[in-house]
Design an enzyme around this catalytic site. Structure first.
Site, short mmCIF file in Angstrom:
data_model
loop_
_atom_site.label_atom_id
_atom_site.label_comp_id
_atom_site.label_asym_id
_atom_site.label_seq_id
_atom_site.Cartn_x
_atom_site.Cartn_y
_atom_site.Cartn_z
CG HIS A 1 6.48 3.78 -19.11
ND1 HIS A 1 6.91 4.64 -17.57
CD2 HIS A 1 7.47 4.08 -19.91
CE1 HIS A 1 8.15 4.88 -17.98
NE2 HIS A 1 8.52 4.56 -19.07
CG ASP B 1 2.22 7.11 -21.62
OD1 ASP B 1 2.79 7.82 -22.47
OD2 ASP B 1 2.83 6.51 -20.56
CE LYS C 1 9.65 9.21 -24.05
NZ LYS C 1 9.67 10.07 -22.73
CG HIS D 1 7.53 6.83 -26.86
ND1 HIS D 1 9.05 6.99 -27.10
CD2 HIS D 1 7.24 6.35 -25.72
CE1 HIS D 1 9.46 6.67 -25.73
NE2 HIS D 1 8.63 6.17 -24.83
CD GLU E 1 3.45 2.82 -22.87
OE1 GLU E 1 4.38 3.24 -23.64
OE2 GLU E 1 3.70 2.12 -22.10
CG ASN F 1 13.67 8.06 -26.47
OD1 ASN F 1 13.85 7.27 -27.07
ND2 ASN F 1 13.47 8.00 -25.12
CB SER G 1 8.69 2.94 -24.19
OG SER G 1 8.49 1.97 -23.00
#
Length: 420
Positions: free
Chosen positions: A141, A216, A251, A219, A187, A46, A191
């Protein structure tokens, strides 16, 4: 004998092709990892921008160690909160156009902290939690969903179909819409699928229904936005539009830890009522120093983000040339594609490029076949992903070369032939 069922559970998981096992990495350099003495090109990291090995990040970490030592020595509310933490929090708040930010040991802890502090028994509004509602994306998540589910029946937890704004609107307008407090969670970049949420539309719905929206952006941080501060910077979403932003540093930023950003009242509340913050040893100050350097470098040097974008484009083009398939996003289309041809590339424009295989045992077999050809690409299986959506989760970085990607596609073609 107590807990005699443990071995049976592991045996069953192994028979289903779902047993998880760790591997020990000896070292990594220039995307090559050494595991058990063998070397592989790594497509499971990541570290999207390659900042983990950046000379400036490493040097700043050393300087932080010299100034503060190896650890923080205490929880933040004792003596563990340093000027290094304060500087990082201030930079995050400024970059995200929020009033304040708060550091956590991990994204898992940060997501759980939000759920427990706002809705759990330790919240200041515990008597009214039966009138509270959480509405989360179906693919949110596990750290957040587990935190939300742990609240029990006192809080209404509902999940809208993945990235489906119409379904979210229906849930907001239907049962539970009279809740005193409603939190919508999604998100920025998911992910497992690597796709992006309709963040602006969700934010608009949240405002319309007087709900809070939590994003969230684990990423998205470092990758998106003019200065690399993620989705809210890219879309110029204000604090009132997205009252809670969670992001991680492990990440694209290349270090470790996480944060929550929002209003000063929210952060002060978490400082007073979040057990995950109050009772945890603070992030090592040296880590905060290195993280601040990484954020500053990403903001001033766009070359790594540009290279990552080029690599994503090259990978998708080469996959299409080799396998002659267009990518799909709809779940039913994915399953049909896997049934007819064995592989299906998810429609993702992020660094996460999942290849749907559809069977846990085949996913493992493909991963092992790639290892024999010098490529490391992890198999992701149920229950981490939905049943029949077992996959190879390819992650691309700015430090991969086009030759690296070409070698991966060639190896994948041979591996697919070998296990079909």
């Amino acid at each position: 004998m107590s807990f005699s069922w443990l071995e049976d559970a592991l045996t069953q998981r192994a028979q289903e092709g779902l047993l998880r096992q760790r591997v020990c990495q000896q070292y990594e350099k220039d995307n090559v990892i050494c595991i058990n003495g063998d070397h592989y090109l790594n497509f499971s990291s990541n570290d999207y921008l390659g900042m983990r090995q950046h000379e400036g990040v490493l040097q700043s970490y050393v300087e932080g160690l010299a100034q503060f030592g190896a650890g923080s020595g205490a929880s933040p509310l004792v003596t563990g909160h340093t000027q290094a933490h304060l500087a990082l929090e201030a930079t995050l708040a400024d970059g995200l156009n929020r009033e304040a930010a708060l550091l956590f040991s991990s994204g898992f802890a940060a997501n759980q902290a939000v759920c427990m502090a706002l809705f759990g028994q330790g919240s200041a509004n515990a008597a009214a939690t039966q009138l509270s509602s959480i509405i989360a994306d179906k693919l949110m998540h596990a750290s957040f969903l587990e935190g939300a589910m742990s609240l029990g029946k006192k809080v209404s937890l509902r999940r809208f179909r993945h990235n489906n704004v119409e379904h979210l609107a229906t849930l907001l307008s239907g049962g539970g819409s009279q809740a005193n407090d409603t939190l919508i969670a999604s998100e920025g970049v998911f992910s497992m699928d690597g796709d992006r949420a309709p963040v602006k539309e969700i934010a608009a719905l949240a405002e319309q229904h007087h709900a809070w929206f939590m994003l969230d952006d684990a990423h998205g941080m470092g990758v998106y936005g003019e200065n690399g501060f993620g989705t809210v910077e890219e879309l110029q979403l204000s604090q009132s539009q997205v009252p809670i932003v969670m992001g991680t540093f492990g990440k694209a930023i290349g270090t470790g830890g996480a944060f929550i950003a929002g209003s000063q009242i929210l952060i002060d509340y978490l400082v007073n009522f979040s057990k995950h913050y109050i009772y945890s040893t603070a992030m090592p100050p040296a880590q905060a120093v290195a993280t601040l350097y990484s954020l500053t470098n990403i903001a001033t040097d766009t070359s790594r983000r540009e290279m990552l974008s080029n690599n994503i484009e090259h990978f998708r083009a080469r996959f299409g040339q080799e396998f002659g398939k267009s990518s799909v996003s709809d779940r039913e289309e994915r399953l049909d594609a896997v049934a007819s041809s064995g592989l299906s590339l998810v429609s993702s424009q992020s660094a996460i490029q999942p290849i749907i295989v559809g069977c846990p045992k085949k996913a493992i077999a493909l991963s092992e076949a790639l290892k024999k050809r010098g490529m490391w690409a992890s198999a992701i299986r149920q229950p981490t992903v939905p049943k029949n959506e077992d996959r190879l989760r390819i992650t691309l970085t700015a430090t991969h070369t086009e030759q690296d990607i070409d070698m991966l596609i060639d190896a994948l073609s041979l591996a697919n032939e070998a296990v079909s």
